[in-house]
Design a protein around this motif. Structure first.
Motif, mmCIF file in Angstrom:
data_model
loop_
_atom_site.group_PDB
_atom_site.id
_atom_site.type_symbol
_atom_site.label_atom_id
_atom_site.label_comp_id
_atom_site.label_asym_id
_atom_site.label_seq_id
_atom_site.Cartn_x
_atom_site.Cartn_y
_atom_site.Cartn_z
ATOM 1 N N ASN A 19 20.945 -20.374 44.851
ATOM 2 C CA ASN A 19 20.103 -21.476 45.308
ATOM 3 C C ASN A 19 20.989 -22.663 45.670
ATOM 4 N N ASP A 20 20.904 -23.121 46.926
ATOM 5 C CA ASP A 20 21.727 -24.250 47.324
ATOM 6 C C ASP A 20 20.962 -25.582 47.240
ATOM 7 N N GLY A 21 19.726 -25.567 46.758
ATOM 8 C CA GLY A 21 18.979 -26.804 46.549
ATOM 9 C C GLY A 21 18.603 -27.517 47.824
ATOM 10 N N GLU A 22 18.102 -26.828 48.794
ATOM 11 C CA GLU A 22 17.715 -27.426 50.082
ATOM 12 C C GLU A 22 16.644 -28.500 49.921
ATOM 13 N N LYS A 23 15.767 -28.361 48.943
ATOM 14 C CA LYS A 23 14.678 -29.333 48.780
ATOM 15 C C LYS A 23 15.209 -30.716 48.423
ATOM 16 N N PHE A 24 16.197 -30.746 47.516
ATOM 17 C CA PHE A 24 16.684 -32.016 47.005
ATOM 18 C C PHE A 24 18.105 -32.303 47.476
ATOM 19 N N LYS A 25 18.459 -31.808 48.646
ATOM 20 C CA LYS A 25 19.812 -31.990 49.143
ATOM 21 C C LYS A 25 20.113 -33.468 49.391
ATOM 22 N N SER A 26 19.141 -34.235 49.939
ATOM 23 C CA SER A 26 19.381 -35.656 50.227
ATOM 24 C C SER A 26 19.548 -36.454 48.934
ATOM 25 N N VAL A 27 18.768 -36.129 47.918
ATOM 26 C CA VAL A 27 18.891 -36.822 46.629
ATOM 27 C C VAL A 27 20.258 -36.536 46.021
ATOM 28 N N GLY A 28 20.669 -35.281 46.093
ATOM 29 C CA GLY A 28 21.983 -34.908 45.566
ATOM 30 C C GLY A 28 23.102 -35.595 46.296
ATOM 31 N N VAL B 114 22.946 -38.505 47.795
ATOM 32 C CA VAL B 114 22.950 -39.921 47.389
ATOM 33 C C VAL B 114 23.641 -40.083 46.045
ATOM 34 N N LEU B 115 23.325 -39.196 45.102
ATOM 35 C CA LEU B 115 23.950 -39.271 43.770
ATOM 36 C C LEU B 115 25.458 -39.059 43.852
ATOM 37 N N VAL B 116 25.875 -38.073 44.597
ATOM 38 C CA VAL B 116 27.308 -37.767 44.695
ATOM 39 C C VAL B 116 28.049 -38.909 45.391
ATOM 40 N N ASN B 117 27.506 -39.381 46.496
ATOM 41 C CA ASN B 117 28.167 -40.475 47.210
ATOM 42 C C ASN B 117 28.196 -41.755 46.387
ATOM 43 N N GLY B 118 27.117 -42.049 45.652
ATOM 44 C CA GLY B 118 27.075 -43.235 44.800
ATOM 45 C C GLY B 118 28.110 -43.140 43.681
ATOM 46 N N TYR B 119 28.231 -41.996 43.048
ATOM 47 C CA TYR B 119 29.205 -41.830 41.973
ATOM 48 C C TYR B 119 30.629 -41.918 42.530
ATOM 49 N N GLU B 120 30.840 -41.366 43.720
ATOM 50 C CA GLU B 120 32.166 -41.423 44.335
ATOM 51 C C GLU B 120 32.566 -42.866 44.638
ATOM 52 N N SER B 121 31.642 -43.666 45.159
ATOM 53 C CA SER B 121 31.971 -45.060 45.469
ATOM 54 C C SER B 121 32.207 -45.852 44.186
ATOM 55 N N PHE B 122 31.417 -45.603 43.137
ATOM 56 C CA PHE B 122 31.615 -46.287 41.854
ATOM 57 C C PHE B 122 32.979 -45.919 41.277
ATOM 58 N N SER B 123 33.353 -44.646 41.369
ATOM 59 C CA SER B 123 34.651 -44.185 40.865
ATOM 60 C C SER B 123 35.797 -44.831 41.644
ATOM 61 N N ASN B 124 35.649 -44.921 42.957
ATOM 62 C CA ASN B 124 36.683 -45.577 43.773
ATOM 63 C C ASN B 124 36.816 -47.057 43.417
ATOM 64 N N PHE B 125 35.686 -47.743 43.123
ATOM 65 C CA PHE B 125 35.710 -49.149 42.728
ATOM 66 C C PHE B 125 36.459 -49.327 41.409
ATOM 67 N N LEU B 126 36.156 -48.441 40.423
ATOM 68 C CA LEU B 126 36.855 -48.536 39.135
ATOM 69 C C LEU B 126 38.346 -48.269 39.294
ATOM 70 N N ASN B 127 38.692 -47.285 40.123
ATOM 71 C CA ASN B 127 40.111 -46.997 40.341
ATOM 72 C C ASN B 127 40.820 -48.196 40.971
ATOM 73 N N ALA B 128 40.175 -48.826 41.943
ATOM 74 C CA ALA B 128 40.775 -49.998 42.594
ATOM 75 C C ALA B 128 40.905 -51.150 41.612
ATOM 76 N N LEU B 129 39.897 -51.304 40.728
ATOM 77 C CA LEU B 129 39.909 -52.378 39.743
ATOM 78 C C LEU B 129 41.090 -52.234 38.789
ATOM 79 N N PHE B 130 41.363 -50.999 38.346
ATOM 80 C CA PHE B 130 42.472 -50.789 37.410
ATOM 81 C C PHE B 130 43.808 -50.669 38.128
ATOM 82 N N GLU B 131 43.791 -50.337 39.395
ATOM 83 C CA GLU B 131 45.034 -50.162 40.135
ATOM 84 C C GLU B 131 45.603 -51.494 40.618
ATOM 85 N N TYR B 132 44.765 -52.496 40.838
ATOM 86 C CA TYR B 132 45.214 -53.784 41.358
ATOM 87 C C TYR B 132 46.236 -54.457 40.437
ATOM 88 N N PRO B 133 45.965 -54.579 39.127
ATOM 89 C CA PRO B 133 46.987 -55.201 38.266
ATOM 90 C C PRO B 133 48.284 -54.389 38.225
#
Length: 159
Positions: A104-113, A115-134
């Motif tokens: 099952n590839d989850g075609e019904k909830f593909k857009s929700v998935g 959004v979740l994956v992209n949101g987590y990826e952007s949050f992770s990139n923000f945290l990495n940038a926050l700790f990488e700057y110093p």
């Protein structure tokens, strides 16, 4: 000499010596040799190649009888063969569609998935940038200090 050894060896195997003369440049009459030669007696029990097998006590073969379990198993196998002959099933690999292969590839909830994956990826990139700057600033300051110390050391030494 070779001819004599061959004759004597064959005589030992046959328990008799041939009569007549040996050809090949040797003039020995075998009749004279056979009168003076004594054959050793060989006991056949002394020359067994393999040891005897122990007596098992069994004097005849016993035929096997098919048990109830093996009868049921053979009937089950015959039943499976008959069903396979009637329906003539094809292997799953030949009949399955490409999208069914991986579950099952989850075609019904593909857009929700997404959004979740992209949101987590952007949050992770923000945290990495926050700790990488110093860390980047500390590396830059360390490189500047090293460059200044190298310049001071070069002036002291005279380079």
């Amino acid at each position: 000499m070779k001819h004599i050894m061959i004759i004597l060896t064959s005589a030992l195997c046959a328990n008799t010596l041939p009569t007549g003369s040996v050809s090949g440049g040797v003039d020995i009459h075998v009749n004279d040799v056979s009168k003076n030669f004594q054959f050793p007696t060989i006991n056949p029990k002394a020359f067994t190649v393999l040891p005897g097998f122990p007596d098992s006590g069994r004097t005849r073969a016993v035929l096997e009888q098919e048990t109830l379990l093996s009868q049921v198993d053979s009937k089950y196998g015959n039943l499976q063969q008959n069903v396979a002959n009637i329906y003539n099933p094809k292997p799953i690999v030949d009949t399955i569609r490409e999208e069914e292969k991986y579950g099952n590839d989850g075609e019904k909830f593909k857009s929700v998935g997404r959004v979740l994956v992209n949101g987590y990826e952007s949050f992770s990139n923000f945290l990495n940038a926050l700790f990488e700057y110093p860390m980047e600033k500390a590396k830059q300051i360390g490189k500047q200090i090293t460059a200044n110390l190298n310049a001071i050391g070069g002036k002291l030494v005279g380079l």
